[in-house]
Scaffold this active site. Structure first.
Site, mmCIF file in Angstrom:
data_model
loop_
_atom_site.group_PDB
_atom_site.id
_atom_site.type_symbol
_atom_site.label_atom_id
_atom_site.label_comp_id
_atom_site.label_asym_id
_atom_site.label_seq_id
_atom_site.Cartn_x
_atom_site.Cartn_y
_atom_site.Cartn_z
ATOM 1 N N VAL A 172 -7.928 10.437 -9.668
ATOM 2 C CA VAL A 172 -6.724 9.889 -9.048
ATOM 3 C C VAL A 172 -5.863 11.084 -8.666
ATOM 4 O O VAL A 172 -5.649 11.993 -9.481
ATOM 5 C CB VAL A 172 -5.956 8.952 -10.009
ATOM 6 N N GLY A 204 -0.532 7.833 -13.570
ATOM 7 C CA GLY A 204 0.482 7.143 -14.359
ATOM 8 C C GLY A 204 0.854 5.787 -13.797
ATOM 9 O O GLY A 204 1.739 5.116 -14.336
ATOM 10 N N GLY A 237 -1.461 3.306 -13.368
ATOM 11 C CA GLY A 237 -2.438 2.312 -13.821
ATOM 12 C C GLY A 237 -3.727 2.305 -13.020
ATOM 13 O O GLY A 237 -4.605 1.471 -13.270
ATOM 14 N N ILE A 238 -3.873 3.220 -12.074
ATOM 15 C CA ILE A 238 -5.076 3.238 -11.237
ATOM 16 C C ILE A 238 -6.301 3.634 -12.056
ATOM 17 O O ILE A 238 -7.360 2.997 -11.952
ATOM 18 C CB ILE A 238 -4.878 4.166 -10.026
ATOM 19 N N GLY A 239 -6.189 4.660 -12.877
ATOM 20 C CA GLY A 239 -7.314 5.078 -13.712
ATOM 21 C C GLY A 239 -7.774 3.962 -14.625
ATOM 22 O O GLY A 239 -8.969 3.663 -14.719
ATOM 23 N N ASN A 295 -9.977 19.308 -21.209
ATOM 24 C CA ASN A 295 -9.169 18.369 -20.431
ATOM 25 C C ASN A 295 -8.440 17.390 -21.370
ATOM 26 O O ASN A 295 -8.772 16.203 -21.437
ATOM 27 C CB ASN A 295 -10.055 17.635 -19.422
ATOM 28 N N TYR A 331 -8.731 8.582 -22.386
ATOM 29 C CA TYR A 331 -9.954 7.889 -22.779
ATOM 30 C C TYR A 331 -9.846 7.323 -24.191
ATOM 31 O O TYR A 331 -10.324 6.225 -24.466
ATOM 32 C CB TYR A 331 -11.167 8.821 -22.673
#
Length: 167
Positions: free
Chosen positions: A97, A103, A105-107, A134, A141
């Protein structure tokens, strides 16, 4: 097509990629490679992605996120197989993204979409890898409930080593 409502009402759409999206797919893969400090390794072309995604036997699938009429992220995945469960799964090769759209909500929407797809099709799991440095991605995650597979170590043979092995 999935319509999402992110933080502060930021609307976005997830949709399957189409052949006309090849330039955008190449762009997001290269942006991800740069972020991962692997820009030198991103040598795939639009033609490569065209064959992988839209050839006679597609090996790769892509879901894109759009916001305000433009692609702002993507998830590229392929099927893997668990011989232990006897069922396919999804290996998420790339998820990206654009920084200014993180931030929203796409991920999370990408992961929700793929999890639903796996369940609908009776598949066993959703796998991916993350670079050990990372930390923002690792925290994200963990927030999804992902288990770290720290006892598994990836291995790869490519380039000259692949040629030598084949001899």
């Amino acid at each position: 097509m999935t319509v999402g409502q992110g933080i502060a009402g930021a609307a976005f759409t997830l949709r399957d990629a189409e052949p006309a999206d090849l330039p955008e797919i190449l762009r997001i893969v290269r942006e991800l490679a740069e972020y991962e400090r692997l820009g030198h390794a991103a040598v795939a072309t639009e033609e490569d992605f065209g064959r992988l995604l839209f050839g006679p036997a597609p090996l790769l699938h892509a879901v894109l996120a759009e916001r305000e009429g433009r692609v702002v992220g993507g998830a590229l995945w392929y099927n893997n197989v668990s011989t232990f469960t006897g069922r396919p799964g999804i290996h998420l090769e790339d998820v990206y993204v654009e920084p200014r759209h993180r931030g929203l909500g796409i991920g999370r929407a990408f992961f929700r979409h793929l999890a639903r797809l796996a369940l609908e099709r009776g598949w066993a799991r959703l796998d991916w890898q993350v670079l050990d440095w990372n930390e923002p991605a690792i925290r994200f995650y963990e927030g999804l409930g992902a288990a770290a597979l720290d006892d598994w170590r990836g291995r790869r043979v490519s380039g000259d080593a692949l040629r030598r092995l084949a001899e």
